[in-house]
Design a protein around this motif. Structure first.
Motif, PDB file in Angstrom:
ATOM      1  N   PHE A  24      91.277  30.590  36.912  1.00 30.22           N
ATOM      2  CA  PHE A  24      92.230  29.690  36.253  1.00 30.22           C
ATOM      3  C   PHE A  24      91.696  28.268  36.325  1.00 30.22           C
ATOM      4  O   PHE A  24      91.382  27.779  37.402  1.00 30.22           O
ATOM      5  CB  PHE A  24      93.592  29.729  36.958  1.00 30.22           C
ATOM      6  N   SER A  27      92.734  24.424  35.659  1.00 35.52           N
ATOM      7  CA  SER A  27      93.886  23.577  35.344  1.00 35.52           C
ATOM      8  C   SER A  27      93.409  22.157  35.093  1.00 35.52           C
ATOM      9  O   SER A  27      92.505  21.665  35.765  1.00 35.52           O
ATOM     10  CB  SER A  27      94.923  23.622  36.469  1.00 35.52           C
ATOM     11  N   ARG A  55      82.173  24.614  38.956  1.00 33.15           N
ATOM     12  CA  ARG A  55      83.222  23.710  39.426  1.00 33.15           C
ATOM     13  C   ARG A  55      82.762  22.256  39.414  1.00 33.15           C
ATOM     14  O   ARG A  55      83.462  21.388  38.908  1.00 33.15           O
ATOM     15  CB  ARG A  55      83.636  24.122  40.841  1.00 33.15           C
ATOM     16  N   SER A 104      90.546  21.425  37.898  1.00 32.64           N
ATOM     17  CA  SER A 104      90.223  22.273  39.052  1.00 32.64           C
ATOM     18  C   SER A 104      90.108  23.715  38.589  1.00 32.64           C
ATOM     19  O   SER A 104      90.652  24.097  37.559  1.00 32.64           O
ATOM     20  CB  SER A 104      91.264  22.116  40.163  1.00 32.64           C
ATOM     21  N   ILE A 105      89.378  24.482  39.360  1.00 33.60           N
ATOM     22  CA  ILE A 105      89.169  25.892  39.002  1.00 33.60           C
ATOM     23  C   ILE A 105      89.395  26.754  40.230  1.00 33.60           C
ATOM     24  O   ILE A 105      88.931  26.413  41.322  1.00 33.60           O
ATOM     25  CB  ILE A 105      87.758  26.093  38.384  1.00 33.60           C
ATOM     26  N   ARG A 106      90.176  27.816  40.038  1.00 36.91           N
ATOM     27  CA  ARG A 106      90.501  28.678  41.184  1.00 36.91           C
ATOM     28  C   ARG A 106      90.512  30.138  40.752  1.00 36.91           C
ATOM     29  O   ARG A 106      90.941  30.452  39.646  1.00 36.91           O
ATOM     30  CB  ARG A 106      91.902  28.352  41.738  1.00 36.91           C
ATOM     31  N   HIS A 107      90.091  30.989  41.644  1.00 36.44           N
ATOM     32  CA  HIS A 107      90.144  32.426  41.392  1.00 36.44           C
ATOM     33  C   HIS A 107      91.601  32.857  41.238  1.00 36.44           C
ATOM     34  O   HIS A 107      92.482  32.345  41.928  1.00 36.44           O
ATOM     35  CB  HIS A 107      89.485  33.160  42.568  1.00 36.44           C
ATOM     36  N   ASN A 116      93.272  35.281  42.261  1.00 37.88           N
ATOM     37  CA  ASN A 116      93.970  35.885  43.402  1.00 37.88           C
ATOM     38  C   ASN A 116      94.894  34.916  44.127  1.00 37.88           C
ATOM     39  O   ASN A 116      95.920  35.306  44.673  1.00 37.88           O
ATOM     40  CB  ASN A 116      92.956  36.445  44.413  1.00 37.88           C
ATOM     41  N   ILE A 117      94.528  33.642  44.167  1.00 40.20           N
ATOM     42  CA  ILE A 117      95.370  32.697  44.905  1.00 40.20           C
ATOM     43  C   ILE A 117      96.729  32.545  44.223  1.00 40.20           C
ATOM     44  O   ILE A 117      97.766  32.429  44.881  1.00 40.20           O
ATOM     45  CB  ILE A 117      94.672  31.336  45.139  1.00 40.20           C
ATOM     46  N   PHE A 118      96.746  32.598  42.905  1.00 37.20           N
ATOM     47  CA  PHE A 118      98.027  32.479  42.178  1.00 37.20           C
ATOM     48  C   PHE A 118      98.857  33.748  42.365  1.00 37.20           C
ATOM     49  O   PHE A 118     100.068  33.691  42.515  1.00 37.20           O
ATOM     50  CB  PHE A 118      97.769  32.207  40.696  1.00 37.20           C
TER      51      PHE A 118
END
Lengths: 100, 452
Positions: free
Chosen positions: A15, A17, A72, A87-90, A92-94
């Motif tokens: 993701f 954002s 990133r 920002s960029i996140r896998h 799974n955290i969400f």
């Protein structure tokens, strides 16, 4: 993307954002950068929240040759030039935070 | 499953605006296997075990940070209580050498702090425990990254007042040997010390633990404050619900990071410590979170109630989010590491007495506060004794991290630097408890400990 040790094969959804003041070209600039890096956009959403322009993108980076760290760094750099926070996140955290 | 834009925004803004982070990942390492009758070999084995695992922890933590966009502020190691493994080498000189080895291993591998240089003495001291306490002023003044603890009581053993008296003398000596008494900031005296606490200065790898264990401390006072500030008209039940929901989310994030990191370095995952821990960064203050409830300054009447409500909601949210909640899991209220606490002391809103009252409802205890260097050892012992008795009588962990600062008077500021912050020197009672402290002995375990 060079996958992490325990990453499963197939889709690795991330993701992105983007939070900041609305201005022309944000979507185009980010999308173009992703395209050049072989990152596929699966979904895109945008809205104004608490006075911020907020955009989220769900992307699949399995065909990208760059490491997540590099992706990133570059995205943060692209964001800085437009004065927005990227920002960029896998995914799974969400899932962990927002789904039981 | 789709994640909504609102949910992505909420998560991102916790990290971007409210300073959410993983405060610490702490790798517990069993050192019992390193014991050797040849002291040089013993030290070499300890160095190698800490250096190799420390380096691995740092490399893998970086990868998880990048993957989830979650900052991990501190990477630490906790080890088997040192007095246990030094039983056959218990001289002051050897204790110092072991401390220098641990310090070097931590520095060489890039580990922030290494905890566990301590002992359990709630029923009495072994020769090794006594030598450790004797060596501590030297150890704390000649090393940078070693943290030390003594467990001086428990609700089933009572309080070892003889040990508390020795500790008070030790703190006075340590204070004199280090600038602004900073050596004392790396020592904590406990009752009911948890074996899996990831936070310093009190982290150690307990004897009931496996060879390795990865424990994680998550912290987000800024996130909690932000949600309280946005809901100004909410009653207490509503506030509790909001805090619970928020802490649920941040605990889940911590649990994910901790479990994945443990898997990547191939060690068992231990616990998620759900403590709210402040830092000196603006916005990272527990005091300001309490003030967001509608209290002018922390320390005003009503602060204990607010703190009780806060920590209870934190625990309920955390317990729902993780089946591995452990460590301290309380609210940290150090003075020097929290801008709001520093301000409250300076404005006269917060006294040592009120701070002590706080610790009856949140865990952790009297933390990172400075007292005049002229404070007698008996008064320091009495301050420690008061606090620890709260833990013993209430069946909970409490601790004291007190810093006597030579040449300083109440109201003066002491700069510790970095994460340790700045402490306004606090006033202690001018009346003496010396005769009481000098009685020594052990306070028997309370009746509430007889539960079988």
């Amino acid at each position: 993307m060079k996958s992490a040790k325990n990453a499963k094969k197939g889709k690795e959804l991330l993701f992105i954002s983007v939070i900041g003041k609305d201005k022309k070209g944000i979507v185009a600039t980010i999308s173009n950068h992703l395209y050049k890096n072989g990152i596929n956009i699966e979904d895109i959403n945008q809205k104004v929240m608490e006075g911020y322009f907020v955009m989220t993108m769900v992307v699949d980076a399995k065909d990208s040759k760059k490491s997540l760290e590099k992706i990133r760094e570059e995205l943060e750099e692209v964001g800085k030039k437009m004065n927005v926070m990227v920002s960029i996140r896998h995914e799974n955290i969400f899932k962990m935070m927002h789904r039981i | 499953m789709t994640i909504s834009l609102e949910e992505v925004y909420e998560t991102s803004s916790m990290f971007l605006h409210d300073n959410l982070d993983i405060r610490t990942v702490t790798l517990g390492i069993n050192l019992k296997g390193c014991i050797d009758s040849d002291f040089q070999k013993f030290r070499n084995k300890v160095y190698k075990k800490i250096f190799l695992n420390g380096r691995k922890l740092i490399a893998e933590a970086k990868k998880v940070e990048v993957k989830y966009g979650v900052p991990i502020v501190n990477k630490r190691i906790s080890v088997t209580p040192i007095s246990l493994i030094m039983e056959t080498h218990c001289t002051k000189q050897k204790y110092l050498q072991m401390a220098l080895t641990l310090d070097r291993a931590a520095k060489d591998s890039g580990i922030d702090f290494i905890g566990g240089f301590g002992a359990f003495v709630q029923k009495g001291m072994t020769e090794s425990d006594a030598v450790l306490v004797e060596a501590l002023p030297e150890v704390l003044s000649r090393t940078d990254r070693i943290c030390s603890f003594i467990n001086a009581g428990s609700n089933v053993s009572g309080l070892n007042l003889d040990a508390v008296n020795l500790i008070a003398e030790m703190l006075k000596k340590t204070s004199k040997k280090t600038k602004n008494g900073i050596g004392c900031a790396k020592f904590v005296v406990f009752v009911n010390a948890p074996e899996d606490n990831p936070f310093m200065a009190g982290a150690f790898h307990g004897i009931g633990e496996p060879d390795f264990s990865l424990n994680i401390g998550i912290s987000g006072p800024g996130v909690v404050r932000s949600v309280i500030e946005k809901n100004k008209d909410c009653d207490l039940t509503g506030l509790s619900e909001l805090v619970k929901r928020t802490v649920f989310k941040i605990t889940r994030a911590g649990e994910l990071v901790g479990r994945e990191l443990a898997e990547n370095i191939n060690v068992p995952f231990g616990v998620t410590d759900i403590s709210l821990a402040p830092t000196t960064r603006p916005g990272d203050s527990v005091a300001k979170t309490i003030e967001a409830f509608g209290i002018e300054r922390i320390g005003a009447h009503g602060s204990t109630l607010a703190l009780a409500l806060l920590i209870d909601a934190v625990k309920k949210g955390g317990a729902m989010a993780s089946s591995s909640v452990g460590g301290l899991s309380g609210t940290f209220i150090p003075i020097s590491e929290d801008l709001g606490m520093i301000e409250a002391v300076q404005k006269g809103a917060l006294s040592l007495d009120k701070l002590e009252a706080f610790t009856a409802v949140c865990s952790v205890g009297l933390d990172m506060f400075a007292v005049p260097g002229s404070t007698s050892a008996e008064t320091i012992a009495a301050i420690i004794g008061d606090e620890l008795s709260i833990g013993i009588m209430n069946n909970k962990t409490t601790a004291v991290r007190i810093i006597p600062v030579n040449g300083k008077k109440p109201g003066q500021l002491v700069e510790f630097g970095g994460l340790l912050g700045t402490a306004p020197v606090m006033k202690v009672s001018k009346f003496s408890s010396a005769k009481f402290m000098r009685r020594g002995g052990r306070m028997p375990a309370p009746i509430t400990s007889m539960r079988n």
